[in-house]
Design an enzyme around this catalytic site. Structure first.
Site, PDB file in Angstrom:
ATOM      1  N   GLU A 167      -6.670  11.289   4.542  1.00 45.01           N
ATOM      2  CA  GLU A 167      -6.507  12.200   3.414  1.00 45.01           C
ATOM      3  C   GLU A 167      -7.587  12.676   2.634  1.00 45.01           C
ATOM      4  O   GLU A 167      -7.701  13.857   2.208  1.00 45.01           O
ATOM      5  CB  GLU A 167      -5.506  11.299   2.462  1.00 45.01           C
ATOM      6  CG  GLU A 167      -5.045  12.468   1.530  1.00 45.01           C
ATOM      7  CD  GLU A 167      -3.951  11.842   0.468  1.00 45.01           C
ATOM      8  OE1 GLU A 167      -4.021  12.329  -0.983  1.00 45.01           O
ATOM      9  OE2 GLU A 167      -3.315  10.666   0.699  1.00 45.01           O
ATOM     10  N   SER A 169       4.892   3.925   5.128  1.00 45.44           N
ATOM     11  CA  SER A 169       5.028   4.430   6.648  1.00 45.44           C
ATOM     12  C   SER A 169       5.672   3.538   7.615  1.00 45.44           C
ATOM     13  O   SER A 169       5.548   3.576   8.460  1.00 45.44           O
ATOM     14  CB  SER A 169       3.457   4.682   7.117  1.00 45.44           C
ATOM     15  OG  SER A 169       2.623   4.021   6.707  1.00 45.44           O
TER      16      SER A 169
END
Length: 323
Positions: A135, A277
């Site tokens: 990210e 996740s």
């Protein structure tokens, strides 16, 4: 247990836990692309940081690569992961005439847009995040080299020297600990009172909500199991939050097989959560492993209700409507 019944164990499930809306959207994007185009579908980087999810998608025909140069000439679609990508990646894909599907989490895209706006307004940008995380690589790659300075620690915030202290802005990685980020932001604001930040901190709703649930449960239990991958930033932060909130032993595991039972001798209460996740099936696997050794008394403790939903990338929505 030989020679008698199993010892009792109070289990408190943190709520919310596990998949967030951005992860659901990313996984659904790959599965939808496979349904429309057939195998293979290429995915740049792990679609989300969870080995179980990645292996499940591989079995359905997804091929994971780290960089586009690993992909042969193909008409198959190429999916960008939930973490976002530098601008150079879609440009490279266009040069090679790839069909691309962007599964970047909309909350990460929001940070990208914020950084671009600051840059257009001539501000020097500070990104609070962890070096090397996909990210962070994606966010820094939205702008020319040198436009964004990465700050990882309070110490770095204390020693950072900007080009113009009166023309600064900051953005943050979405999966960081709320407390870690707020401490760094406080240092920057004290040193540079004119620094411009987001209207609302960039820490994503799912990161915040999962941490709040852990803070509620951690002081009440002898141990906390966080289900998630070691390279998942939000999962690592959940373990740290549990320790800070007073839990004597917190551990991050990917699967039930990773549990070190010797560390859990004598516990009478257990907290269980999962990173954004991590699929619920792995939480159930961990609970099943405990149920083989203990008589479980399971309850849920909720910090908040979640009802966030992100639609699929537009090309996948269009194909769905056409069927």
């Amino acid at each position: 247990m030989p020679g008698g019944g199993k010892p009792p164990l109070r289990v408190i499930l943190c709520s919310p836990r596990g998949f967030c809306a951005g992860v659901v959207r990313a996984i659904d994007s790959v599965e939808r692309a496979l349904a429309i185009h057939g195998a293979p579908v290429y995915v740049r980087h792990e679609i989300v940081h969870n080995r179980y999810v990645v292996d499940s998608l591989k079995a359905k025909g997804a091929i994971f690569v780290e960089e586009l140069d690993e992909i042969p000439e193909t008409d198959a679609p190429v999916v960008f992961s939930a973490h976002g990508v530098p601008k150079s990646v879609p440009e490279d894909a266009r040069v090679r005439n790839f069909i691309t599907l962007d599964a970047t989490c909309p909350l990460v895209t929001k940070v990208h847009r914020e950084a671009e706006i600051h840059f257009r307004r001539g501000r020097e940008i500070v990104l609070i995040g962890h070096a090397g995380h996909p990210e962070v690589v994606g966010t820094m790659g939205q702008l020319p080299e040198g436009a964004i300075t990465l700050i990882q620690t309070i110490e770095e915030a204390q020693t950072f020297i900007p080009r113009d202290a009166g023309n600064l802005a900051f953005v943050t990685q979405t999966t960081l600990s709320v407390s870690d980020t707020s401490e760094i932001v406080a240092v920057l604001r004290a040193r540079f009172p004119a620094i411009v930040g987001p209207h609302k901190e960039d820490i994503c709703y799912a990161t915040t909500n999962r941490q709040e649930a852990v803070k509620l449960v951690a002081p009440l239990v002898d141990a906390m199991v966080v289900v998630g991958a070691p390279n998942s930033s939000n999962s690592q932060r959940l373990k740290e939050v549990a320790e800070r909130a007073g839990c004597g032993y917190a551990v991050l595991v990917q699967r039930a097989a990773d549990i070190d039972w010797t560390r859990l001798d004598g516990i009478t209460s257990l907290g269980v959560t999962a990173g954004a996740s991590a699929p619920e099936v792995l939480v159930e696997e961990v609970l099943d492993a405990f149920a083989q050794r203990y008589e479980l008394h399971v309850e849920t403790m909720a910090a908040t209700e979640e009802n966030m939903f992100f639609p699929l990338p537009r090309p996948l929505r269009t194909s769905e409507a056409a069927e």
